[in-house]
Design an enzyme around this catalytic site. Structure first.
Site, short mmCIF file in Angstrom:
data_model
loop_
_atom_site.label_atom_id
_atom_site.label_comp_id
_atom_site.label_asym_id
_atom_site.label_seq_id
_atom_site.Cartn_x
_atom_site.Cartn_y
_atom_site.Cartn_z
N LEU A 118 0.85 -1.18 0.00
CA LEU A 118 0.00 0.00 0.00
C LEU A 118 0.89 1.24 0.00
O LEU A 118 1.68 1.43 0.92
CB LEU A 118 -0.89 0.02 1.24
N ASP A 119 0.76 2.06 -1.03
CA ASP A 119 1.52 3.31 -1.05
C ASP A 119 0.74 4.37 -0.25
O ASP A 119 -0.32 4.08 0.31
CB ASP A 119 1.81 3.76 -2.48
N SER A 120 1.25 5.57 -0.20
CA SER A 120 0.63 6.60 0.63
C SER A 120 -0.79 6.93 0.17
O SER A 120 -1.68 7.15 0.99
CB SER A 120 1.50 7.85 0.68
#
Length: 73
Positions: free
Chosen positions: A32-34
């Site tokens: 999960l990226d930002s």
């Protein structure tokens, strides 16, 4: 109950019903990226009708669960 709901939301978000998620899973491990994290937290907040203050200390699913439990207590 909170953990199960968060895991369900995460699996639906990632569209992976067999995604391995534990209380110690990190956002990085779950890929999960930002932006994903922000969208996911928004879904969790809506689901629990609460607000979560995201900061650098929140690294794991357990961190999110603890914040939700405190908020709804």
């Amino acid at each position: 109950m909170v953990l199960e709901k968060v895991v369900e939301i995460l699996r639906n978000y990632k569209d992976e019903q067999d995604l391995e998620v534990t209380i110690d899973s990190t956002f990085e491990e779950l890929e999960l990226d930002s932006l994903d994290t922000v969208e996911l937290v928004m879904e969790i907040e809506e689901s629990f009708d609460t607000s979560i203050e995201m900061d650098g200390e929140i690294q794991t699913i357990g961190d999110v669960v603890n914040l939700i439990e405190k908020a709804i207590a």
